[in-house]
Design a protein around this motif. Structure first.
Motif, PDB file in Angstrom:
ATOM      1  N   PRO A   8       0.769  -1.212  -0.124  1.00 30.77           N
ATOM      2  CA  PRO A   8       0.221   0.001  -0.065  1.00 30.77           C
ATOM      3  C   PRO A   8       0.853   1.346  -0.244  1.00 30.77           C
ATOM      4  CG  PRO A   8       0.045  -1.010   2.138  1.00 30.77           C
ATOM      5  CD  PRO A   8       0.780  -2.027   1.168  1.00 30.77           C
ATOM      6  N   LEU A  13      -2.302   4.779   3.988  1.00 34.01           N
ATOM      7  CA  LEU A  13      -2.496   4.009   5.298  1.00 34.01           C
ATOM      8  C   LEU A  13      -3.124   4.963   6.211  1.00 34.01           C
ATOM      9  CD1 LEU A  13       1.281   3.080   5.412  1.00 34.01           C
ATOM     10  CD2 LEU A  13      -0.777   1.322   5.076  1.00 34.01           C
ATOM     11  N   ALA A  34       0.416  -1.884   8.277  1.00 32.11           N
ATOM     12  CA  ALA A  34      -0.108  -2.499   7.082  1.00 32.11           C
ATOM     13  C   ALA A  34       0.214  -3.982   7.202  1.00 32.11           C
ATOM     14  CB  ALA A  34       0.813  -1.733   5.944  1.00 32.11           C
TER      15      ALA A  34
END
Length: 72
Positions: A8, A13, A34
């Motif tokens: 990601p 996030l 993550a």
């Protein structure tokens, strides 16, 4: 396997700042989890990059830090 392509983006996030952090500045960090990685960055310089840790390394650090006395 985790590559940069399927990881990601940092901007995607959800970042959390410590409840002990105030709005007066000071030394504050933000943390985002993550899959397989915990990211840490300076809350005052969000574009300045971040550090990435395995969840195990982050848990070890937090456990150690929690046992240390606070200093002024």
């Amino acid at each position: 396997m985790n590559t940069e392509h399927d990881a990601p983006a940092l901007s995607d996030l959800i970042w959390f700042k410590s409840s002990h952090s105030g709005d007066q500045g000071g030394n504050c960090v933000e943390v985002a989890a993550a899959p397989g990685t915990v990211h840490v960055r300076d809350s005052k310089d969000r574009e300045g990059g971040s550090l990435a840790f395995t969840p195990e390394a982050w848990a070890a650090f937090v456990g150690f830090a929690a046992t240390q006395p606070l200093t002024a």
